[in-house]
Design an enzyme around this catalytic site. Structure first.
Site, PDB file in Angstrom:
ATOM      1  CG  HIS A  52      -2.105  -0.934   1.077  1.00  0.00           C
ATOM      2  ND1 HIS A  52      -2.501  -1.495  -0.123  1.00  0.00           N
ATOM      3  CD2 HIS A  52      -2.959  -1.437   2.022  1.00  0.00           C
ATOM      4  CE1 HIS A  52      -3.532  -2.280   0.082  1.00  0.00           C
ATOM      5  NE2 HIS A  52      -3.840  -2.268   1.364  1.00  0.00           N
ATOM      6  CG  HIS A  64      -8.285   0.004   2.414  1.00  0.00           C
ATOM      7  ND1 HIS A  64      -8.733  -0.675   3.519  1.00  0.00           N
ATOM      8  CD2 HIS A  64      -7.395  -0.821   1.801  1.00  0.00           C
ATOM      9  CE1 HIS A  64      -8.122  -1.846   3.594  1.00  0.00           C
ATOM     10  NE2 HIS A  64      -7.308  -1.965   2.559  1.00  0.00           N
ATOM     11  CD  GLU A  78      -8.203  -3.235  -0.609  1.00  0.00           C
ATOM     12  OE1 GLU A  78      -7.027  -2.961  -0.950  1.00  0.00           O
ATOM     13  OE2 GLU A  78      -8.490  -4.117   0.228  1.00  0.00           O
TER      14      GLU A  78
END
Length: 345
Positions: free
Chosen positions: A116, A190, A310
């Site tokens: 991420h 998210h 996502e």
């Protein structure tokens, strides 16, 4: 503006990105759908959806204070509640990829891999909140300037993110970015959704995934490069099925003109449908705060509290030539859009 400003004013770190300055915005459409956005991580802190029988329900997990959002990144597994993820969503194998004949070594933050965007990624940065429109189809735009070599990513990346509430009760998320050098980009949202609110699990809610293939991964959740058929497998959600207790997989989407995912809660007859221009959707059930940080309304979030959709490019895309392109070249524009549509029946 909300209580975030009253409780936290300034912790100046980096004026170029308004680092440390807490800002927030609340939007409401004509049908009563309400969105609350915090500039820390460009985070959605609340999304209240109107129900047919009256009232609204907050369908995303989150915290009541900015400090709780910050502390959540120190948990055993950071939940990234409502955050914007970047520079690159998902894992990059060993934090290494090649670009223009040069091997790039990213900061590692997940069992020897980059996840991420690295140690202090976009989800932990203070974005600039701008261009607030509270008229029809209310919207807010946030921006962030990621410096060259931040987390060892090449190029200065300028990002704009727009949240819109349509009058059809859609949450529309639009991304744009440009760079001073060739780099890689994969941005996503998210939020953890729970159509029954954030005080229950979601095992009775029905999930549909419009996909026939998903990425094969190693035990460390790194894509092998192969695609796995989901038809007639435990991951076949072509017809509505109850949410699984464990899922952490990237599904290959059929077409940008078709829906990607849907979720339905029979308890209040509320449904949501996800559309995206991206080639994949990573689906994850979780939200555990390990009895360390309380969620909204003093709730204890656990491993079945919410589900993430996502919408993104494939994880580790820079290391697989047959995956969709993840390279943003200097002078080009990165952009994509995802829509989360809600209907009360």
């Amino acid at each position: 503006m909300s209580y975030f400003i009253a409780n936290y004013i300034m912790e100046l770190i980096d004026l170029s990105n308004r680092e440390g300055i807490i800002d927030s915005c609340e939007l409401t459409n004509k049908k009563g759908m309400q969105l609350s956005v915090l500039n820390f991580g460009a985070t959605i802190t609340s999304l209240k959806v109107p129900l047919k029988d009256g009232g609204t329900i907050d369908v995303v997990l989150g915290f009541d204070t900015v400090e709780a959002y910050k502390k959540s990144f120190n948990l055993e597994s950071a939940p990234y509640f409502g955050a914007t993820v970047g520079r690159f969503a998902g894992r990059i194998n060993k934090g290494i990829f090649n670009l223009n004949g040069k091997q790039i070594h990213l900061n590692k933050n997940n069992s020897g891999h980059s996840l991420h965007g690295g140690n202090r990624n976009f989800s932990q940065k203070f974005w600039k909140l701008e261009n607030v429109n509270k008229g029809e189809n209310p919207s807010v735009t946030l921006s962030y300037l990621s410096r060259n070599n931040q987390e060892n990513y090449p190029g200065e990346l300028a990002v704009k993110l727009k949240y819109t509430l349509s009058e059809e009760n859609e949450l529309i998320i639009e991304y744009q970015a440009n760079t001073t050098e060739d780099t890689i980009v994969n941005l996503t949202h998210h939020s953890y959704f729970n159509l029954d609110g954030h005080g229950s699990d979601l095992l009775e809610q029905e999930l549909t995934i419009n996909s026939e293939k998903m990425l094969e991964t190693t035990d460390e959740n790194i894509p092998t490069g192969k695609f796995v058929d989901t038809v007639n497998s435990p991951f076949d959600f072509s017809e509505p099925k109850k949410c699984p207790s464990k899922i952490d997989n990237t599904f290959v989407l059929q077409s940008p003109d078709e829906f990607a995912v849907s979720l339905f809660n029979k308890n209040n007859n509320l449904g949501m449908t996800v559309f995206t221009s991206q080639p994949g959707v990573h689906i994850y059930v979780g939200g555990n705060c390990y009895n360390t940080i309380k969620g909204k309304e003093n709730k204890d979030y656990h491993s079945l509290s919410g589900i993430c959709f996502e919408t993104q490019n494939f994880p580790d895309a820079p290391n697989h030539n047959h995956f969709p392109n993840s390279i943003l070249k200097k002078g080009e524009l990165y952009q994509h859009k995802s829509i989360y549509k809600f209907q009360s029946f």
